[in-house]
Design an enzyme around this catalytic site. Structure first.
Site, PDB file in Angstrom:
ATOM      1  N   ARG A  22       3.015   2.892 -11.463  1.00  0.00           N
ATOM      2  CA  ARG A  22       2.925   1.459 -11.097  1.00  0.00           C
ATOM      3  C   ARG A  22       3.258   0.535 -12.263  1.00  0.00           C
ATOM      4  O   ARG A  22       2.719  -0.575 -12.363  1.00  0.00           O
ATOM      5  CB  ARG A  22       1.533   1.098 -10.551  1.00  0.00           C
ATOM      6  CG  ARG A  22       1.235   1.680  -9.189  1.00  0.00           C
ATOM      7  CD  ARG A  22       0.018   1.002  -8.571  1.00  0.00           C
ATOM      8  NE  ARG A  22      -0.493   1.792  -7.450  1.00  0.00           N
ATOM      9  CZ  ARG A  22      -0.154   1.594  -6.178  1.00  0.00           C
ATOM     10  NH1 ARG A  22       0.680   0.639  -5.859  1.00  0.00           N
ATOM     11  NH2 ARG A  22      -0.653   2.348  -5.230  1.00  0.00           N
ATOM     12  N   ARG A  26       1.529  -5.657 -10.647  1.00  0.00           N
ATOM     13  CA  ARG A  26       0.784  -6.900 -10.783  1.00  0.00           C
ATOM     14  C   ARG A  26       0.225  -7.183 -12.173  1.00  0.00           C
ATOM     15  O   ARG A  26      -0.122  -8.326 -12.468  1.00  0.00           O
ATOM     16  CB  ARG A  26      -0.370  -6.926  -9.757  1.00  0.00           C
ATOM     17  CG  ARG A  26       0.089  -7.300  -8.367  1.00  0.00           C
ATOM     18  CD  ARG A  26      -1.098  -7.359  -7.426  1.00  0.00           C
ATOM     19  NE  ARG A  26      -1.571  -6.010  -7.101  1.00  0.00           N
ATOM     20  CZ  ARG A  26      -2.740  -5.748  -6.499  1.00  0.00           C
ATOM     21  NH1 ARG A  26      -3.553  -6.742  -6.190  1.00  0.00           N
ATOM     22  NH2 ARG A  26      -3.096  -4.514  -6.216  1.00  0.00           N
ATOM     23  N   ARG A  35       7.494 -11.684  -7.621  1.00  0.00           N
ATOM     24  CA  ARG A  35       6.805 -11.443  -6.359  1.00  0.00           C
ATOM     25  C   ARG A  35       6.617 -12.758  -5.592  1.00  0.00           C
ATOM     26  O   ARG A  35       6.828 -12.822  -4.379  1.00  0.00           O
ATOM     27  CB  ARG A  35       5.460 -10.785  -6.682  1.00  0.00           C
ATOM     28  CG  ARG A  35       4.436 -10.744  -5.596  1.00  0.00           C
ATOM     29  CD  ARG A  35       4.693  -9.617  -4.628  1.00  0.00           C
ATOM     30  NE  ARG A  35       3.567  -9.522  -3.699  1.00  0.00           N
ATOM     31  CZ  ARG A  35       3.294 -10.431  -2.760  1.00  0.00           C
ATOM     32  NH1 ARG A  35       4.073 -11.477  -2.607  1.00  0.00           N
ATOM     33  NH2 ARG A  35       2.263 -10.286  -1.965  1.00  0.00           N
ATOM     34  N   ASP A  72       7.547   1.340  -1.881  1.00  0.00           N
ATOM     35  CA  ASP A  72       6.242   1.794  -1.402  1.00  0.00           C
ATOM     36  C   ASP A  72       6.447   3.063  -0.589  1.00  0.00           C
ATOM     37  O   ASP A  72       7.430   3.176   0.158  1.00  0.00           O
ATOM     38  CB  ASP A  72       5.577   0.715  -0.542  1.00  0.00           C
ATOM     39  CG  ASP A  72       4.144   1.095  -0.203  1.00  0.00           C
ATOM     40  OD1 ASP A  72       3.238   0.702  -0.971  1.00  0.00           O
ATOM     41  OD2 ASP A  72       3.926   1.820   0.791  1.00  0.00           O
ATOM     42  N   TYR A 149      -2.199   8.301   5.833  1.00  0.00           N
ATOM     43  CA  TYR A 149      -1.987   6.896   6.205  1.00  0.00           C
ATOM     44  C   TYR A 149      -1.690   6.759   7.693  1.00  0.00           C
ATOM     45  O   TYR A 149      -2.140   5.813   8.345  1.00  0.00           O
ATOM     46  CB  TYR A 149      -0.850   6.285   5.379  1.00  0.00           C
ATOM     47  CG  TYR A 149      -1.284   5.891   3.986  1.00  0.00           C
ATOM     48  CD1 TYR A 149      -2.032   4.739   3.776  1.00  0.00           C
ATOM     49  CD2 TYR A 149      -0.975   6.672   2.885  1.00  0.00           C
ATOM     50  CE1 TYR A 149      -2.444   4.371   2.509  1.00  0.00           C
ATOM     51  CE2 TYR A 149      -1.382   6.319   1.602  1.00  0.00           C
ATOM     52  CZ  TYR A 149      -2.116   5.164   1.423  1.00  0.00           C
ATOM     53  OH  TYR A 149      -2.532   4.810   0.173  1.00  0.00           O
TER      54      TYR A 149
END
Lengths: 336, 336
Positions: A22, A26, A35, A72, A149
């Site tokens: 990652r 963020r 973003r 993703d 998921y």
């Protein structure tokens, strides 16, 4: 050859290569700006130009050895007819979780893989923007993690519904895993064709199963996926999977990425012939540069001398201060 | 001697004793009726008569070998000045998480332990209602797991804030763990005085730390707690803690309870002289009686012949059908 690819092939390197799960994300102010510009997370992923931009940001700032394409693991399920929503803060969400065997049979992959061209295009842009010594990494979710998921419809803590489905319908569940393996093989193939020089398969929820169940139910589909991408080094990431390393030994992959609960020396001993990647706890990067330097040095001390890639044991946390990442990298590059 | 206590002391038994973590709970219709009557979860815990009633319900229905007192690990934090709210479905919640060292210093245990008399009273009622062969089990949270709830203020998936606090302030954090250990020692002492014949210390979040960090930061406080209750068998439960069993070996406890990710044979080998408890995945109990029988038989095949207590690897799930519990118990009692 890029340092990262040499280490994955267990060839000599001047120092351990390093990248960060990652790393485009963020915790970086420049990511947050892009973003914002993109509108939503999915729009960011689906814009080749912007996805390439955020992929390159951590390389510009930190000079890492690998650039993992920004995307993703759930996006390549759209070509199978499964559309997750991504809510800010709430994580991915599937309106109709696929929790019974009939719903699994409705998954229909395209006859020729299509629907993720934006990832391939972004990969091409990244490859052409980077110096040769930085390797471009493609990735996908592992069949088990994707199935988690699908069945839960969201991030789960115990994956009880997924495991209940597996134990109640083992044959149908294994068919689901095989279907996911085939789709991900096509998806990784597309990424390799577009310029990915290594691939990582994320089995983030591997650690929720016992070794016996993982071997019996999951490993066949994982092998099927890995066998289909033989031309580049393959890394398998197993979250919470310290107990699984012996089970992974026979798999056709060049490297296994473990977390802080699996000592690097134990991983290396149980995975002869494979490179090891990992494994600092991302929570350490929330502490102080002093504590980070000492923990990173301890990680390097425990690492194998051949076939080692420095990384965290899980994705970097959004609250991580940038200077703490510098402290981590400095130790790996021998500057402290 | 009750079968459970014999097994915990590694003495011969006619068959493995069995109880189930969270056996008094939402999967039982009679529990849901009493819970309704009580008004709220906390009121149920704080009523000695109703807490005793739900403690006894699974014994009446299933004839288990141990009756664990119905309560919550967070309630004995109230005497320290920490009051969690319990919301239906949302889990425990602390309005002001204790995330810095100054907030830890404000924890003030009562000079003589007080404030959990309702648990002691319920234990007395349970003991006097049960036949001798059923052992009454007291419990508390382990210092690390309690600290996770204090720092996060709620159930967390990665406990990143707690680990960040530990790595940033190790000395102060260890003092917090010691304070929690002393409080829990007093609380367990009260339970033993009231009739608890064995105690279980729940380190549900043990598995989020590496073995090195667990040994260095957590084991001293855990040892302090265990050393303070020497008169009854002590069980330490470590959720996700397969990598921690070697670290637990020197602790003063009679038994270690592990989950499905830690094979029973591995646990027994790394914990010489201790009894082993566990370890079926509670998700298995959501499947079918046939699948449950086969998984339970496999569990028994892997169990040590001396010093073994059958149990799940984590709390039973609310959606578990009662007949599936019967299938699990039948195999352990040798009736299939």
């Amino acid at each position: 050859m890029p340092r990262l690819l040499s280490a994955l092939r267990r060839q000599p390197v001047d120092r351990p290569p390093v990248w960060i799960m990652r790393q485009a994300g963020r915790f970086l102010p420049e990511y947050r700006a892009t973003r914002e510009q993109a509108g939503s997370f999915v729009e960011l992923c689906r814009s080749p130009r912007l996805a390439a931009e955020v992929t390159l940001q951590p390389i510009r700032r930190f000079g890492l050895d690998g650039a993992i394409i920004f995307s993703d693991i759930l996006l390549p399920l759209a070509p199978l007819g499964v559309h997750f929503e991504f809510t800010d803060g709430g994580g991915p969400h599937l309106a109709q979780p696929l929790d019974d065997p009939r719903s699994w049979q409705r998954l229909s992959p395209p006859p020729a893989w299509a629907g993720t061209e934006f990832v391939a295009e972004a990969l091409g842009l990244v490859r052409s923007s980077l110096p040769e010594e930085v390797a471009v990494i493609g990735f996908c979710g592992a069949p088990w993690t994707l199935a988690c998921y699908l069945v839960e419809g969201r991030t789960s803590r115990d994956h009880a519904a997924t495991k209940a489905a597996l134990y109640a319908h083992p044959a149908e569940f294994r068919a689901l895993l095989d279907a996911l393996a085939d789709a991900m093989a096509a998806y990784l193939g597309q990424q390799v064709a577009a310029g990915a020089q290594a691939v990582q398969v994320f089995d983030s929820w591997a650690g929720t199963l016992s070794a016996a169940d993982y071997r019996r139910h999951v490993v066949p589909a994982l092998a099927r996926l890995l066998n289909a991408v033989p031309t580049v080094p393959r890394i398998v990431y197993v979250g919470g999977g310290g107990h699984l390393t012996p089970v992974l030994a026979p798999l056709a992959c060049e490297a296994v990425s473990v977390d802080w609960r699996c000592p690097l020396a134990v991983a290396a001993a149980s995975l002869p012939g494979k490179a090891i990647q990992g494994n600092l706890d991302p929570a350490v990067l929330l502490s102080s540069p002093g504590a980070i330097r000492s923990a990173t040095a301890a990680m390097l001390d425990a690492a194998p001398t051949v076939g080692y890639v420095a990384n965290l044991g899980h994705g970097i946390l959004p609250a991580t201060p940038v200077e703490n990442v510098e402290a981590f990298l400095d130790v790996i590059r021998g500057r402290t």
